[in-house]
Design an enzyme around this catalytic site. Sequence first.
Site, PDB file in Angstrom:
ATOM      1  N   GLN A 195       0.826  -1.217   0.000  1.00 13.27           N
ATOM      2  CA  GLN A 195       0.000   0.000   0.000  1.00 13.27           C
ATOM      3  C   GLN A 195       0.855   1.260   0.000  1.00 13.27           C
ATOM      4  O   GLN A 195       0.713   2.136  -0.842  1.00 13.27           O
ATOM      5  CB  GLN A 195      -0.914  -0.001   1.234  1.00 13.27           C
ATOM      6  CG  GLN A 195      -1.927  -1.103   1.237  1.00 13.27           C
ATOM      7  CD  GLN A 195      -2.792  -1.086   2.506  1.00 13.27           C
ATOM      8  OE1 GLN A 195      -2.629  -0.248   3.382  1.00 13.27           O
ATOM      9  NE2 GLN A 195      -3.709  -2.024   2.582  1.00 13.27           N
ATOM     10  N   GLU A 217       6.169   8.140   6.543  1.00 11.77           N
ATOM     11  CA  GLU A 217       5.838   6.926   7.302  1.00 11.77           C
ATOM     12  C   GLU A 217       6.796   6.840   8.487  1.00 11.77           C
ATOM     13  O   GLU A 217       7.751   7.626   8.570  1.00 11.77           O
ATOM     14  CB  GLU A 217       5.948   5.681   6.415  1.00 11.77           C
ATOM     15  CG  GLU A 217       4.826   5.577   5.399  1.00 11.77           C
ATOM     16  CD  GLU A 217       4.869   4.309   4.557  1.00 11.77           C
ATOM     17  OE1 GLU A 217       5.413   3.297   5.016  1.00 11.77           O
ATOM     18  OE2 GLU A 217       4.382   4.358   3.426  1.00 11.77           O
ATOM     19  N   HIS A 255       4.112  -5.634  11.480  1.00 15.85           N
ATOM     20  CA  HIS A 255       3.534  -4.318  11.165  1.00 15.85           C
ATOM     21  C   HIS A 255       2.584  -3.962  12.304  1.00 15.85           C
ATOM     22  O   HIS A 255       1.796  -4.801  12.733  1.00 15.85           O
ATOM     23  CB  HIS A 255       2.786  -4.380   9.833  1.00 15.85           C
ATOM     24  CG  HIS A 255       2.463  -3.033   9.265  1.00 15.85           C
ATOM     25  ND1 HIS A 255       1.541  -2.195   9.846  1.00 15.85           N
ATOM     26  CD2 HIS A 255       2.959  -2.370   8.190  1.00 15.85           C
ATOM     27  CE1 HIS A 255       1.480  -1.071   9.133  1.00 15.85           C
ATOM     28  NE2 HIS A 255       2.324  -1.153   8.133  1.00 15.85           N
ATOM     29  N   ARG A 286       8.934   0.937  13.200  1.00 14.74           N
ATOM     30  CA  ARG A 286       7.903  -0.071  13.396  1.00 14.74           C
ATOM     31  C   ARG A 286       8.088  -0.968  14.609  1.00 14.74           C
ATOM     32  O   ARG A 286       7.122  -1.344  15.267  1.00 14.74           O
ATOM     33  CB  ARG A 286       7.916  -0.988  12.172  1.00 14.74           C
ATOM     34  CG  ARG A 286       6.779  -0.734  11.298  1.00 14.74           C
ATOM     35  CD  ARG A 286       6.887  -1.540  10.062  1.00 14.74           C
ATOM     36  NE  ARG A 286       6.427  -0.657   9.004  1.00 14.74           N
ATOM     37  CZ  ARG A 286       6.444  -0.955   7.743  1.00 14.74           C
ATOM     38  NH1 ARG A 286       6.929  -2.112   7.352  1.00 14.74           N
ATOM     39  NH2 ARG A 286       5.995  -0.110   6.849  1.00 14.74           N
ATOM     40  N   HIS A 298       4.826  -9.148   9.085  1.00 18.37           N
ATOM     41  CA  HIS A 298       4.749  -8.342   7.864  1.00 18.37           C
ATOM     42  C   HIS A 298       5.926  -8.555   6.922  1.00 18.37           C
ATOM     43  O   HIS A 298       5.748  -8.672   5.713  1.00 18.37           O
ATOM     44  CB  HIS A 298       4.673  -6.878   8.272  1.00 18.37           C
ATOM     45  CG  HIS A 298       4.530  -5.915   7.133  1.00 18.37           C
ATOM     46  ND1 HIS A 298       3.462  -5.960   6.266  1.00 18.37           N
ATOM     47  CD2 HIS A 298       5.305  -4.879   6.716  1.00 18.37           C
ATOM     48  CE1 HIS A 298       3.581  -4.990   5.362  1.00 18.37           C
ATOM     49  NE2 HIS A 298       4.701  -4.328   5.606  1.00 18.37           N
ATOM     50  N   ARG A 353      13.439  -3.208   9.125  1.00 14.87           N
ATOM     51  CA  ARG A 353      13.374  -2.454   7.873  1.00 14.87           C
ATOM     52  C   ARG A 353      12.663  -1.105   8.050  1.00 14.87           C
ATOM     53  O   ARG A 353      11.622  -1.035   8.715  1.00 14.87           O
ATOM     54  CB  ARG A 353      12.620  -3.278   6.820  1.00 14.87           C
ATOM     55  CG  ARG A 353      12.358  -2.532   5.540  1.00 14.87           C
ATOM     56  CD  ARG A 353      11.774  -3.436   4.498  1.00 14.87           C
ATOM     57  NE  ARG A 353      10.428  -3.859   4.803  1.00 14.87           N
ATOM     58  CZ  ARG A 353       9.336  -3.153   4.563  1.00 14.87           C
ATOM     59  NH1 ARG A 353       9.416  -1.941   4.026  1.00 14.87           N
ATOM     60  NH2 ARG A 353       8.145  -3.646   4.848  1.00 14.87           N
TER      61      ARG A 353
HETATM   62  C1  SIN Z   1       2.538   0.285   4.786  1.00 11.46           C
HETATM   63  O1  SIN Z   1       1.907   0.808   3.865  1.00 11.46           O
HETATM   64  O2  SIN Z   1       2.384   0.582   5.974  1.00 11.46           O
HETATM   65  C2  SIN Z   1       3.546  -0.775   4.446  1.00 11.46           C
HETATM   66  C3  SIN Z   1       4.708  -0.190   3.802  1.00 11.46           C
HETATM   67  C4  SIN Z   1       5.924  -1.038   4.041  1.00 11.46           C
HETATM   68  O3  SIN Z   1       5.818  -2.156   4.504  1.00 11.46           O
HETATM   69  O4  SIN Z   1       7.022  -0.535   3.795  1.00 11.46           O
END
Ligand code: SIN
Length: 531
Positions: free
Chosen positions: A47, A116, A238, A285, A346, A381
């Site tokens: 996404q 992000e 995630h 994360r 994830h 990551r």
């Molecule tokens: C996300 O859209 O949160 C996932 C993106 C990613 O795993 O780098």
Amino acid sequence: MEIHKTDFLIIGSGIAGLSLALKLKDLGEVTILTKKRAFDTATALAQGGIACVQSEDNHFDLHIKDTLIAGDGLCKPEVVELVVKSAPERIKELIDWGVEFDRDPKNPQRFHLTLEGGHSRKRILHVGDYTGRAIERVLIERALHSPNILILENHLAVDLLLERNCSSKPCRVVGALVLDLIHSQVKIFVAEVIALCTGGAGKVYLYTSNPDTATGDGIALAYHAGVTIANMEFFQFHPTCLYHPKAKNFLISEALRGEGGILLNPEGKPFMHKYDPVRKELAPRDIVTRAIDMELKQSGGECVYLDITHLPSDYIKKRFPYIYETCLKFGIDITKDPIPVVPAAHYLCGGILTNIWGQTDIPNLFAIGECACTGLHGANRLASNSLLEALVFSHQAYLKIKEIYQDFKDNYNHLPKIKEPEVKEIKEEKIFISHNWDLIRKIMWDLVGIVRSIKMLEFAYKRIIFIKKEIESTWEGIYLDLDLMELKNITTVAELIVRSALSRKESRGTHYLLDFPEKSKEFERDTLIKG
Ligand code: SIN
């Protein structure tokens, strides 16, 4: 047994495999094998987007720094630098192939960049909230129109074939044993170069954002061929997958937190300030995931909530159309209600060890994308670095393959003698297979998850080895049953994760061990397991 000759054999049809194929097609004939349909990949589910330095307030050094911080001391700096600095060129190539990233509505000359977790600047290019799907479509379309690329669906690679009478290591790989699931037939594919682009292994856990295809097939193939596997203890969870009894594997993108989304505990109170007072919801994360885990354990609640209702309703619908529509189908209007979320497995940061060219221990065997461990991600990551890694390393691999492939032109003459394997049918009830699937995934979720202990890991190890032996003795060989063949692979991957986790006696990145809650100087190195 049918023998098929091709110049380049690529196993997997996500961004890594397809982008490599689109380059190799100019050197020779490319065959892509995929065990289901070409579109059934993790790429198609991505996404968020692709991180790439684009704007003036940004700089390569900042993207490098953010990647290194997220990786918690285990990234290879030279790999991070290569990937970050190659990003603009690889993105341009993707755009030339036909991917249309969202533009800034105020200045259509520029891309719309988003944020992000772990990113100190807005640098993520995206196509709405369905970036992966948009990329996968373009790449498949191009591959289908390339006369030198053949995509074979429903073909599962079951073994790599190493050269006959190899005396001096490393031996070369000459081909693969492949099960054609439609025609119940085992075939041999002989190639000069093989690239494993099989994606991740999220299905090893009970709850995952990954597609059903993510069963670690490439890692199992490489391991059984004697290749080194690295850092399998670093499985990233995630923080936010949709919590709903009918929602399977549905991710709520980190981009929602990038747009100001707030996490609320089961009592409806924000909590991230307690765990990371500065970055809060936009911490890397591993930190956000452990914070949610802690809040759930303390409150006994089943989920936390992600609230983006502060944003105008029209903006939410335009920016996150896929998430908006999907949540609505489950009765959640994200413009009005906080979204119930839980962490889920994830991304595998470890995998098949490669050098800076995507090359494994075997010189004509490459691994690219999530199945590889290149040194980019370290112990955790950074968001939106995964599609980028796949693009950069498919290019690196292409450069190396161009240099070496002529040396392997005679691979056909090195084929080992193989007795035609029988393709067996399952005789007993399938419940024995589905039960073992559930067991492995539950063992991994309960005992090898977000927070671990030596006792839990040892307990998990004994159980996994018991299941592995039972599978080996009951179903030896090749079966015309994808579930069973995948079960063998997730069992291998589960064993590798637990062995690696047991050998890293510290907490770092996604690997958190209650017995050793701090980082240790002694462990600033990769965990290696040779197949
Ligand atoms: C996300 O859209 O949160 C996932 C993106 C990613 O795993 O780098």
